[in-house]
Write a protein that holds these residues in place. Structure first.
Motif, mmCIF file in Angstrom:
data_model
loop_
_atom_site.group_PDB
_atom_site.id
_atom_site.type_symbol
_atom_site.label_atom_id
_atom_site.label_comp_id
_atom_site.label_asym_id
_atom_site.label_seq_id
_atom_site.Cartn_x
_atom_site.Cartn_y
_atom_site.Cartn_z
ATOM 1 N N PRO A 156 -24.711 -13.947 -29.983
ATOM 2 C CA PRO A 156 -26.171 -14.106 -29.941
ATOM 3 C C PRO A 156 -26.843 -12.810 -29.474
ATOM 4 N N ASN A 157 -26.030 -11.765 -29.295
ATOM 5 C CA ASN A 157 -26.480 -10.523 -28.673
ATOM 6 C C ASN A 157 -26.897 -9.521 -29.756
ATOM 7 N N GLU A 158 -28.146 -9.071 -29.692
ATOM 8 C CA GLU A 158 -28.691 -8.191 -30.749
ATOM 9 C C GLU A 158 -27.915 -6.889 -30.911
ATOM 10 N N GLU A 159 -27.329 -6.430 -29.797
ATOM 11 C CA GLU A 159 -26.656 -5.126 -29.824
ATOM 12 C C GLU A 159 -25.253 -5.207 -30.449
ATOM 13 N N VAL A 160 -24.637 -6.368 -30.356
ATOM 14 C CA VAL A 160 -23.237 -6.522 -30.768
ATOM 15 C C VAL A 160 -23.168 -6.811 -32.272
ATOM 16 N N GLN A 161 -22.593 -5.876 -33.017
ATOM 17 C CA GLN A 161 -22.551 -6.022 -34.482
ATOM 18 C C GLN A 161 -21.259 -6.696 -34.928
ATOM 19 N N VAL A 162 -21.270 -7.243 -36.151
ATOM 20 C CA VAL A 162 -20.031 -7.809 -36.691
ATOM 21 C C VAL A 162 -18.990 -6.697 -36.809
ATOM 22 N N GLY A 163 -17.733 -7.074 -36.582
ATOM 23 C CA GLY A 163 -16.649 -6.083 -36.617
ATOM 24 C C GLY A 163 -16.367 -5.474 -35.248
ATOM 25 N N CYS A 164 -17.252 -5.739 -34.259
ATOM 26 C CA CYS A 164 -16.987 -5.288 -32.886
ATOM 27 C C CYS A 164 -16.006 -6.257 -32.218
ATOM 28 N N LEU A 165 -15.461 -5.837 -31.081
ATOM 29 C CA LEU A 165 -14.652 -6.738 -30.267
ATOM 30 C C LEU A 165 -15.461 -7.177 -29.050
ATOM 31 N N ALA A 166 -15.317 -8.436 -28.684
ATOM 32 C CA ALA A 166 -15.957 -8.967 -27.472
ATOM 33 C C ALA A 166 -14.854 -9.279 -26.464
ATOM 34 N N ILE A 167 -14.941 -8.634 -25.308
ATOM 35 C CA ILE A 167 -13.945 -8.839 -24.243
ATOM 36 C C ILE A 167 -14.588 -9.680 -23.141
ATOM 37 N N THR A 168 -13.897 -10.743 -22.772
ATOM 38 C CA THR A 168 -14.456 -11.698 -21.804
ATOM 39 C C THR A 168 -14.312 -11.209 -20.369
ATOM 40 N N GLN A 169 -15.434 -11.208 -19.633
ATOM 41 C CA GLN A 169 -15.347 -10.973 -18.185
ATOM 42 C C GLN A 169 -15.694 -12.267 -17.442
ATOM 43 N N TYR A 170 -16.774 -12.906 -17.880
ATOM 44 C CA TYR A 170 -17.120 -14.240 -17.356
ATOM 45 C C TYR A 170 -17.036 -15.216 -18.518
ATOM 46 N N ALA A 171 -16.773 -16.492 -18.218
ATOM 47 C CA ALA A 171 -16.698 -17.489 -19.290
ATOM 48 C C ALA A 171 -17.572 -18.684 -18.902
ATOM 49 N N GLU A 196 -13.138 5.850 -37.203
ATOM 50 C CA GLU A 196 -12.276 4.681 -36.942
ATOM 51 C C GLU A 196 -12.426 4.122 -35.534
ATOM 52 N N GLN A 197 -13.415 4.614 -34.802
ATOM 53 C CA GLN A 197 -13.594 4.121 -33.434
ATOM 54 C C GLN A 197 -13.874 2.616 -33.439
ATOM 55 N N GLN A 198 -13.194 1.891 -32.578
ATOM 56 C CA GLN A 198 -13.408 0.438 -32.480
ATOM 57 C C GLN A 198 -14.456 0.168 -31.397
ATOM 58 N N ARG A 199 -15.611 -0.343 -31.796
ATOM 59 C CA ARG A 199 -16.636 -0.667 -30.786
ATOM 60 C C ARG A 199 -16.251 -1.959 -30.089
ATOM 61 N N TYR A 200 -16.488 -2.001 -28.791
ATOM 62 C CA TYR A 200 -16.189 -3.223 -28.033
ATOM 63 C C TYR A 200 -17.230 -3.409 -26.931
ATOM 64 N N TYR A 201 -17.432 -4.646 -26.554
ATOM 65 C CA TYR A 201 -18.397 -4.996 -25.506
ATOM 66 C C TYR A 201 -17.726 -5.911 -24.514
ATOM 67 N N VAL A 202 -18.038 -5.722 -23.236
ATOM 68 C CA VAL A 202 -17.490 -6.573 -22.178
ATOM 69 C C VAL A 202 -18.636 -7.401 -21.624
ATOM 70 N N GLY A 203 -18.443 -8.684 -21.450
ATOM 71 C CA GLY A 203 -19.513 -9.510 -20.900
ATOM 72 C C GLY A 203 -19.117 -10.961 -20.806
ATOM 73 N N ALA A 204 -20.123 -11.834 -20.922
ATOM 74 C CA ALA A 204 -19.876 -13.277 -20.759
ATOM 75 C C ALA A 204 -19.631 -13.926 -22.118
ATOM 76 N N THR A 205 -18.614 -14.781 -22.147
ATOM 77 C CA THR A 205 -18.273 -15.547 -23.351
ATOM 78 C C THR A 205 -18.731 -16.986 -23.153
ATOM 79 N N CYS A 206 -19.456 -17.521 -24.136
ATOM 80 C CA CYS A 206 -19.850 -18.933 -24.080
ATOM 81 C C CYS A 206 -18.918 -19.727 -24.986
ATOM 82 N N SER A 207 -18.279 -20.754 -24.441
ATOM 83 C CA SER A 207 -17.377 -21.577 -25.253
ATOM 84 C C SER A 207 -18.027 -22.913 -25.537
ATOM 85 N N ALA A 208 -18.112 -23.243 -26.821
ATOM 86 C CA ALA A 208 -18.787 -24.472 -27.245
ATOM 87 C C ALA A 208 -17.749 -25.543 -27.578
#
Ligand code: R1P
Ligand code: URA
Length: 340
Positions: free
Chosen positions: A144-159, A225-237
């Motif tokens: 749901p994050n405007e900055e995070v594009q498809v093809g990026c990795l999301a790393i969970t810090q909070y869940a 080939e740089q892999q973009r990644y973001y660290v933050g909160a993951t929401c599990s539905a």
């Protein structure tokens, strides 16, 4: 190997269903087939994909039961098991209970292994160290994050558990921290205040291990080939559609949280790591982190962002983007899992 419930009769304890050989009811293996370092994937087909990254010729065990495929081999010489969980935190609850049984219950002696601090039943027995059990989920997700594009990795810090699975377990101490309470309080200001939510945290060493592995990967890759990644909160539905704010057909007008993605995209948490945002929505990490914290195991997650659903628009990954990011997610997960 596969089983269909045959062998689970007679004197099997219905509250601890193990076959006479010590095979758990859903995860078709015994203790000796389950490594301490485990990759969880949702899609059963992804087990084979991850298996291709293990050391050549290292696979010593392979089995399948329902949606749970399992292989055990090694990565750079370190034993690793790959397990599919299927979709949802309800499945994760089953997997976590059976991993716990396989790691800590002795079916021959019919008792739980002692941990440090417990009165040892057998003075010759070494105590079990729960922190050596490491679990990393390699999944796919939306954002749901405007900055995070498809093809990026999301790393969970909070869940954040938008599901109710862990409402059936008493909160582990890690959830009483000011950081987790901050995350929970902010989430409760959204429409999710109408449903019961919970919050928890990935094991900091796993989150850091995934970040370090991404940094190492990028240091070897050229600019394109740089892999973009973001660290933050993951929401599990607890579902994919209405439970993630997707209103389909005649369900439109009947969602409890119709603006869920916008609300989650706007959240900002002030935690000890700094300002954090929701980076992704998926269906497993809350229960994985919560139940691992309760058991003293170390867990975390890295997911490929396949869907962008934010205020700024909608996008879906191409097969090429997905393949590249999934390959990178598998590599960083295996690196983080097997370091130290
Ligand atoms: C939904 O399509 C499934 O994909 C995501 C969600 O968490 C859910 O399980 O993860 P996996 O790709 O790991 O299954
Ligand atoms: N998996 C999810 O659970 N949600 C998405 O939007 C994409 C993948």
């Amino acid at each position: 190997m596969s089983h269909s419930g045959a062998g689970f009769s007679g004197d099997v304890d219905p509250d601890l269903p193990l076959s006479p050989e010590g095979i758990t009811f859903h995860v078709a293996c015994t203790s000796k087939h389950l490594a301490d370092r485990i990759i969880f994937v949702g899609d059963p087909g992804r087990v084979k994909t991850v298996g291709a990254y293990l050391d050549t010729g290292s696979i010593t065990y392979e089995a399948s039961h329902r949606e749970i495929n399992i292989i055990t081999g090694s990565y750079h010489g370190v034993p690793v098991t790959v397990l599919s969980t299927g979709m949802g935190t309800d499945n994760i609850e089953i997997m976590m209970n059976e991993v716990h049984i396989l790691k800590e219950y002795d079916p021959k002696k019919r008792r739980w292994r002692a941990r440090a601090g417990d009165a040892l039943a057998d003075p010759l027995e070494t105590s079990f160290d729960p922190s050596k059990v490491k679990l990393i989920r390699v999944g796919t997700c939306g954002t749901p994050n405007e900055e995070v594009q498809v093809g990026c990795l999301a790393i969970t810090q909070y869940a954040i558990g938008m599901d109710n699975t862990c409402q059936y377990y008493d909160a582990p101490a890690v959830n009483s921290t000011a950081d987790v309470q901050e995350v929970l309080a902010k989430v409760q200001t959204t429409s999710l205040g109408k449903v019961q939510v919970y919050a928890t945290k990935a094991a900091p060493a796993i989150t850091q291990g995934l970040v370090d592995a991404c940094t190492a990967l990028n240091s070897k890759a050229n600019a394109s080939e740089q892999q973009r990644y973001y660290v933050g909160a993951t929401c599990s539905a607890s579902g994919f559609y209405g439970c993630q704010g997707r209103s389909v057909g005649r369900f439109r007008g009947h969602l409890t949280a119709p603006n869920l993605t916008e609300e989650l995209g706007d959240l900002c948490f002030n935690v000890s790591e700094g300002e954090q945002r929701v980076v992704n929505i998926e269906m497993e990490s809350s229960a994985l982190c919560y139940l691992s914290n309760l058991l003293g195991y170390q867990a975390g997650a890295v997911c490929v962002v396949v869907a962008q659903r934010s205020r700024s628009g909608r996008a879906f990954t191409t097969p090429e983007q997905l393949a590249k990011a999934l390959s990178n997610a598998i590599t960083v997960a295996l690196e983080a899992l097997t370091k130290d």
